[in-house]
Design a protein around this motif. Sequence first.
Motif, PDB file in Angstrom:
ATOM      1  N   LEU A 103       0.824  -1.205   0.000  1.00 54.95           N
ATOM      2  CA  LEU A 103       0.000   0.000   0.000  1.00 54.95           C
ATOM      3  C   LEU A 103       0.857   1.253   0.000  1.00 54.95           C
ATOM      4  O   LEU A 103       0.642   2.172  -0.804  1.00 54.95           O
ATOM      5  CB  LEU A 103      -0.926  -0.011   1.219  1.00 54.95           C
ATOM      6  CG  LEU A 103      -1.791   1.237   1.416  1.00 54.95           C
ATOM      7  CD1 LEU A 103      -2.763   1.408   0.274  1.00 54.95           C
ATOM      8  CD2 LEU A 103      -2.538   1.140   2.756  1.00 54.95           C
ATOM      9  N   THR A 104       1.837   1.319   0.889  1.00 55.68           N
ATOM     10  CA  THR A 104       2.677   2.512   0.959  1.00 55.68           C
ATOM     11  C   THR A 104       3.519   2.671  -0.305  1.00 55.68           C
ATOM     12  O   THR A 104       3.718   3.790  -0.788  1.00 55.68           O
ATOM     13  CB  THR A 104       3.594   2.462   2.197  1.00 55.68           C
ATOM     14  OG1 THR A 104       4.348   1.239   2.190  1.00 55.68           O
ATOM     15  CG2 THR A 104       2.774   2.521   3.477  1.00 55.68           C
ATOM     16  N   ALA A 105       3.982   1.554  -0.855  1.00 51.53           N
ATOM     17  CA  ALA A 105       4.745   1.630  -2.100  1.00 51.53           C
ATOM     18  C   ALA A 105       3.861   2.120  -3.249  1.00 51.53           C
ATOM     19  O   ALA A 105       4.301   2.903  -4.098  1.00 51.53           O
ATOM     20  CB  ALA A 105       5.334   0.262  -2.445  1.00 51.53           C
ATOM     21  N   ALA A 106       2.605   1.684  -3.256  1.00 53.05           N
ATOM     22  CA  ALA A 106       1.682   2.105  -4.308  1.00 53.05           C
ATOM     23  C   ALA A 106       1.429   3.606  -4.253  1.00 53.05           C
ATOM     24  O   ALA A 106       1.361   4.279  -5.294  1.00 53.05           O
ATOM     25  CB  ALA A 106       0.366   1.345  -4.170  1.00 53.05           C
ATOM     26  N   ILE A 107       1.294   4.144  -3.058  1.00 45.92           N
ATOM     27  CA  ILE A 107       1.071   5.587  -2.919  1.00 45.92           C
ATOM     28  C   ILE A 107       2.251   6.358  -3.501  1.00 45.92           C
ATOM     29  O   ILE A 107       2.076   7.331  -4.243  1.00 45.92           O
ATOM     30  CB  ILE A 107       0.856   5.951  -1.438  1.00 45.92           C
ATOM     31  CG1 ILE A 107      -0.469   5.374  -0.941  1.00 45.92           C
ATOM     32  CG2 ILE A 107       0.882   7.476  -1.236  1.00 45.92           C
ATOM     33  CD1 ILE A 107      -0.674   5.479   0.556  1.00 45.92           C
ATOM     34  N   ARG A 108       3.451   5.920  -3.173  1.00 45.32           N
ATOM     35  CA  ARG A 108       4.634   6.600  -3.707  1.00 45.32           C
ATOM     36  C   ARG A 108       4.729   6.438  -5.223  1.00 45.32           C
ATOM     37  O   ARG A 108       5.156   7.362  -5.933  1.00 45.32           O
ATOM     38  CB  ARG A 108       5.886   6.058  -3.032  1.00 45.32           C
ATOM     39  CG  ARG A 108       5.932   6.317  -1.526  1.00 45.32           C
ATOM     40  CD  ARG A 108       7.214   5.805  -0.891  1.00 45.32           C
ATOM     41  NE  ARG A 108       7.241   6.046   0.547  1.00 45.32           N
ATOM     42  CZ  ARG A 108       6.992   5.105   1.462  1.00 45.32           C
ATOM     43  NH1 ARG A 108       6.722   3.861   1.090  1.00 45.32           N
ATOM     44  NH2 ARG A 108       7.021   5.415   2.744  1.00 45.32           N
ATOM     45  N   THR A 109       4.321   5.279  -5.707  1.00 46.79           N
ATOM     46  CA  THR A 109       4.400   5.003  -7.140  1.00 46.79           C
ATOM     47  C   THR A 109       3.472   5.907  -7.936  1.00 46.79           C
ATOM     48  O   THR A 109       3.884   6.524  -8.923  1.00 46.79           O
ATOM     49  CB  THR A 109       4.054   3.528  -7.419  1.00 46.79           C
ATOM     50  OG1 THR A 109       5.030   2.695  -6.787  1.00 46.79           O
ATOM     51  CG2 THR A 109       4.062   3.242  -8.915  1.00 46.79           C
ATOM     52  N   VAL A 110       2.206   6.002  -7.526  1.00 47.31           N
ATOM     53  CA  VAL A 110       1.282   6.837  -8.288  1.00 47.31           C
ATOM     54  C   VAL A 110       1.627   8.319  -8.127  1.00 47.31           C
ATOM     55  O   VAL A 110       1.405   9.120  -9.033  1.00 47.31           O
ATOM     56  CB  VAL A 110      -0.190   6.589  -7.905  1.00 47.31           C
ATOM     57  CG1 VAL A 110      -0.574   5.149  -8.166  1.00 47.31           C
ATOM     58  CG2 VAL A 110      -0.475   6.982  -6.474  1.00 47.31           C
ATOM     59  N   HIS A 111       2.185   8.674  -6.986  1.00 53.06           N
ATOM     60  CA  HIS A 111       2.595  10.068  -6.801  1.00 53.06           C
ATOM     61  C   HIS A 111       3.668  10.462  -7.804  1.00 53.06           C
ATOM     62  O   HIS A 111       3.752  11.625  -8.229  1.00 53.06           O
ATOM     63  CB  HIS A 111       3.108  10.279  -5.374  1.00 53.06           C
ATOM     64  CG  HIS A 111       3.463  11.697  -5.065  1.00 53.06           C
ATOM     65  ND1 HIS A 111       4.770  12.127  -4.903  1.00 53.06           N
ATOM     66  CD2 HIS A 111       2.692  12.803  -4.892  1.00 53.06           C
ATOM     67  CE1 HIS A 111       4.778  13.412  -4.657  1.00 53.06           C
ATOM     68  NE2 HIS A 111       3.538  13.850  -4.638  1.00 53.06           N
ATOM     69  N   SER A 112       4.456   9.485  -8.245  1.00 55.69           N
ATOM     70  CA  SER A 112       5.509   9.755  -9.235  1.00 55.69           C
ATOM     71  C   SER A 112       4.980   9.695 -10.671  1.00 55.69           C
ATOM     72  O   SER A 112       5.720   9.932 -11.617  1.00 55.69           O
ATOM     73  CB  SER A 112       6.656   8.752  -9.075  1.00 55.69           C
ATOM     74  OG  SER A 112       6.250   7.450  -9.475  1.00 55.69           O
ATOM     75  N   GLY A 113       3.686   9.356 -10.833  1.00 55.25           N
ATOM     76  CA  GLY A 113       3.089   9.347 -12.162  1.00 55.25           C
ATOM     77  C   GLY A 113       3.023   8.002 -12.839  1.00 55.25           C
ATOM     78  O   GLY A 113       2.795   7.918 -14.050  1.00 55.25           O
ATOM     79  N   THR A 114       3.212   6.928 -12.094  1.00 53.38           N
ATOM     80  CA  THR A 114       3.207   5.585 -12.660  1.00 53.38           C
ATOM     81  C   THR A 114       2.001   4.803 -12.147  1.00 53.38           C
ATOM     82  O   THR A 114       1.489   5.089 -11.067  1.00 53.38           O
ATOM     83  CB  THR A 114       4.506   4.838 -12.285  1.00 53.38           C
ATOM     84  OG1 THR A 114       5.613   5.641 -12.685  1.00 53.38           O
ATOM     85  CG2 THR A 114       4.598   3.497 -12.987  1.00 53.38           C
ATOM     86  N   ALA A 115       1.566   3.812 -12.927  1.00 57.00           N
ATOM     87  CA  ALA A 115       0.427   2.991 -12.514  1.00 57.00           C
ATOM     88  C   ALA A 115       0.818   2.050 -11.395  1.00 57.00           C
ATOM     89  O   ALA A 115       1.982   1.684 -11.256  1.00 57.00           O
ATOM     90  CB  ALA A 115      -0.097   2.176 -13.703  1.00 57.00           C
ATOM     91  N   VAL A 116      -0.175   1.634 -10.600  1.00 55.13           N
ATOM     92  CA  VAL A 116       0.087   0.648  -9.565  1.00 55.13           C
ATOM     93  C   VAL A 116      -0.268  -0.762 -10.033  1.00 55.13           C
ATOM     94  O   VAL A 116      -0.221  -1.705  -9.253  1.00 55.13           O
ATOM     95  CB  VAL A 116      -0.666   0.957  -8.250  1.00 55.13           C
ATOM     96  CG1 VAL A 116      -0.169   2.238  -7.646  1.00 55.13           C
ATOM     97  CG2 VAL A 116      -2.173   1.030  -8.489  1.00 55.13           C
ATOM     98  N   LEU A 117      -0.618  -0.874 -11.304  1.00 53.51           N
ATOM     99  CA  LEU A 117      -0.746  -2.181 -11.939  1.00 53.51           C
ATOM    100  C   LEU A 117       0.451  -2.362 -12.857  1.00 53.51           C
ATOM    101  O   LEU A 117       0.910  -1.403 -13.482  1.00 53.51           O
ATOM    102  CB  LEU A 117      -2.012  -2.249 -12.796  1.00 53.51           C
ATOM    103  CG  LEU A 117      -3.337  -2.557 -12.104  1.00 53.51           C
ATOM    104  CD1 LEU A 117      -4.468  -2.402 -13.102  1.00 53.51           C
ATOM    105  CD2 LEU A 117      -3.344  -3.948 -11.545  1.00 53.51           C
ATOM    106  N   ALA A 118       0.939  -3.585 -12.975  1.00 53.81           N
ATOM    107  CA  ALA A 118       1.955  -3.851 -13.977  1.00 53.81           C
ATOM    108  C   ALA A 118       1.368  -3.510 -15.341  1.00 53.81           C
ATOM    109  O   ALA A 118       0.177  -3.721 -15.586  1.00 53.81           O
ATOM    110  CB  ALA A 118       2.373  -5.312 -13.930  1.00 53.81           C
ATOM    111  N   PRO A 119       2.167  -2.966 -16.267  1.00 60.38           N
ATOM    112  CA  PRO A 119       1.632  -2.567 -17.570  1.00 60.38           C
ATOM    113  C   PRO A 119       0.864  -3.670 -18.292  1.00 60.38           C
ATOM    114  O   PRO A 119      -0.170  -3.418 -18.896  1.00 60.38           O
ATOM    115  CB  PRO A 119       2.891  -2.165 -18.350  1.00 60.38           C
ATOM    116  CG  PRO A 119       3.857  -1.733 -17.310  1.00 60.38           C
ATOM    117  CD  PRO A 119       3.594  -2.643 -16.135  1.00 60.38           C
TER     118      PRO A 119
END
Length: 217
Positions: free
Chosen positions: A117-133
């Motif tokens: 969950l915490t990694a996902a928040i940081r990921t989307v904040h950087s502009g990337t999806a939280v699902l693998a492409p």
Amino acid sequence: MIRVLLVDDQELFRSGVAVTLGHEPDLEVVGQAANGREAVRLVAETRPDVVLMDIRMPELDGVEATRQIFAPDAAARRTSPVRVIVLTTFTLDDRAATAIRYGASGFLLKDAAPELLTAAIRTVHSGTAVLAPDDLSVLLGSTLRGSTPPPAEFGLLTEKEREVLLEIAGGLSNAELAAKLYLSESTIKTHVGSILRKLGLRDRVQVVVFAYEHGLV
């Protein structure tokens, strides 16, 4: 600090997530909402960077709340971007796919581990999806059958940019794109940035949505 808004009709769930995020030095919970209507209001009032949005809620569900958050008039009033992660109870949720079409940056299962969950928040904040492409492509490909012709802005893309767009929609990462097209990753990032700018898209997630909506893949 990454400002987070929690939206879920279960107070116990919200409280647990708030405690988890409270232990992270770069995450701050700026508000909590029990339904989508409150969420739309609090996005305007608290200006979060990331919204954790439950899909199924009373009064206004997470899909409609996401649509309202990213509606053109609401987006025009914001001075900084907001990202939405929708929370669901099972994979490949059709409602999650619809929320992604409206602007969400992906989804998580509600029983995801705290570190995910915490990694996902940081990921989307950087502009990337939280699902693998590739997972994102599968999700949209199974639920989105677009037949609307591409807008005029699509004609502004160069031949190479169109190629990059289609490969992104097919699930390739920047590194995979660079290897396939014999280009550097920095060049790929330049092409991606140009695609986003010309098409008025926010991130790579919306590139995939654009491709499926307009029947390009």
